[in-house]
Design a protein around this motif. Sequence first.
Motif, short mmCIF file in Angstrom:
data_model
loop_
_atom_site.label_atom_id
_atom_site.label_comp_id
_atom_site.label_asym_id
_atom_site.label_seq_id
_atom_site.Cartn_x
_atom_site.Cartn_y
_atom_site.Cartn_z
N LYS A 104 0.83 -1.20 0.00
CA LYS A 104 0.00 0.00 0.00
C LYS A 104 0.86 1.25 0.00
CE LYS A 104 -3.89 -2.19 2.38
NZ LYS A 104 -4.75 -2.20 3.60
N ARG A 105 1.95 1.23 0.76
CA ARG A 105 2.82 2.40 0.82
C ARG A 105 3.49 2.66 -0.53
NH1 ARG A 105 5.85 1.08 6.61
NH2 ARG A 105 4.03 1.49 7.96
N MET A 106 3.97 1.61 -1.17
CA MET A 106 4.65 1.78 -2.45
C MET A 106 3.66 2.22 -3.54
SD MET A 106 7.66 1.26 -1.52
CE MET A 106 8.55 1.26 -3.07
N ILE A 110 3.58 5.73 -5.86
CA ILE A 110 3.42 5.77 -7.31
C ILE A 110 2.26 6.67 -7.72
CG2 ILE A 110 2.91 4.37 -9.36
CD1 ILE A 110 4.27 2.04 -7.95
N MET A 111 1.19 6.66 -6.93
CA MET A 111 -0.02 7.39 -7.30
C MET A 111 0.04 8.87 -6.96
SD MET A 111 -1.65 5.07 -8.79
CE MET A 111 -3.09 6.09 -9.14
N LEU A 167 6.98 5.81 -16.42
CA LEU A 167 7.43 4.75 -15.51
C LEU A 167 6.30 4.16 -14.67
CD1 LEU A 167 9.83 3.12 -14.45
CD2 LEU A 167 10.26 4.97 -12.80
N PRO A 168 5.38 4.93 -14.11
CA PRO A 168 4.31 4.33 -13.30
C PRO A 168 3.47 3.30 -14.04
CG PRO A 168 4.40 6.69 -12.92
CD PRO A 168 5.31 6.40 -14.07
N PHE A 169 3.27 3.48 -15.35
CA PHE A 169 2.46 2.53 -16.11
C PHE A 169 3.15 1.18 -16.21
CE2 PHE A 169 1.36 6.77 -17.71
CZ PHE A 169 -0.01 6.78 -17.45
N MET A 170 4.47 1.19 -16.38
CA MET A 170 5.22 -0.07 -16.42
C MET A 170 5.19 -0.75 -15.05
SD MET A 170 7.08 -2.34 -17.92
CE MET A 170 7.49 -1.57 -19.49
N ILE A 171 5.39 0.03 -13.99
CA ILE A 171 5.41 -0.55 -12.65
C ILE A 171 4.07 -1.21 -12.33
CG2 ILE A 171 5.53 0.01 -10.20
CD1 ILE A 171 7.53 2.20 -10.91
N LEU A 172 2.99 -0.54 -12.61
CA LEU A 172 1.66 -1.08 -12.28
C LEU A 172 1.34 -2.30 -13.13
CD1 LEU A 172 -0.35 2.24 -11.85
CD2 LEU A 172 0.48 0.71 -10.06
N ALA A 173 1.75 -2.30 -14.41
CA ALA A 173 1.49 -3.45 -15.27
C ALA A 173 2.25 -4.68 -14.79
CB ALA A 173 1.86 -3.12 -16.71
N VAL A 174 3.53 -4.51 -14.45
CA VAL A 174 4.33 -5.64 -13.97
C VAL A 174 3.83 -6.09 -12.60
CG1 VAL A 174 6.64 -6.35 -13.24
CG2 VAL A 174 6.35 -4.95 -15.29
#
Length: 289
Positions: A104-106, A110-111, A167-174
């Motif tokens: 949740k913190r990470m 990102i958000m 970068l956030p889109f890649m992180i959330l997808a992975v």
Amino acid sequence: MMKKSAGAGKGSQWPLLAPIYIFTLLFVLLPMLYMFLLSFLTRAEVWGVDFHFTLDNYRRIGEPLYRNTFLESFRLAFLSTVLVVLLGYPYGYFMARMNAVWKKRMLLLIMIPFWTSALIRLYGWIIVFRSNGVLDKVLMGLRITEKPLKLLYTYPAVVVGMVYALLPFMILAVYSSAEKMDWTLVEAARDLGASSFRAFWTVTFKMTLPGLLSGIILTFIPSMGLFFIADILGGSKIVLVGSVIQEQLTKGRNQPFAAALSAVLMIMTTLLIRLYRRITGTSKLEGIV
């Protein structure tokens, strides 16, 4: 009786599905059809278009100036996507391995940037990259450099802006793929004698590949048209396809040519998505829907 009930069930879904179909027709299919039709028309001498069919708009894209613009856009998109993968895949993977509290913190970290306008965040990078800015003071304070660097309005500055925005889109997808993994399969591979790297490559990587490819699609495609990042951090020195489309609509007032550029860009996007589906064997982007 069963056939009637099945037919009745389908009929009862129409009130729920009708808004989706209407929205898709009005705001997706009709604008795309209008764009493709407009790309075959001729620019009027004063304003608007003349309804004369022509292929000159597509022939013009083959000119060296616009061909090089597409190549430059591809080069920047490819470099940005590679950097986003190198940074975003480990982040999303290790975030999925954390406990619920740290997840949740990470995710919150990102958000948080999305709560601020993208333009404001990019102007923040101007403060960092400008001469005698934050980065220069830090580097000179650490004795790494002796004089201010000219980073603002350069190619590296644009790349950093692209990576930061996507970068956030890649992180959330992975993260979406890794979070749904069955980690017992990794443990089974290790029990059977596989090394950590082999277990990761044969099990973890393959199971998170759909999320990785989703992130690549979400990164590569937008980076072809994010002209405002190139304008703000590159000082209009780096021209992308999106920049040319904007210029044709605002300064050149050549709507048919702008439509032709958009159509070619959309065709490229469609080919990338079809390639993704062929690789993953799915009909939808996992991690997005």
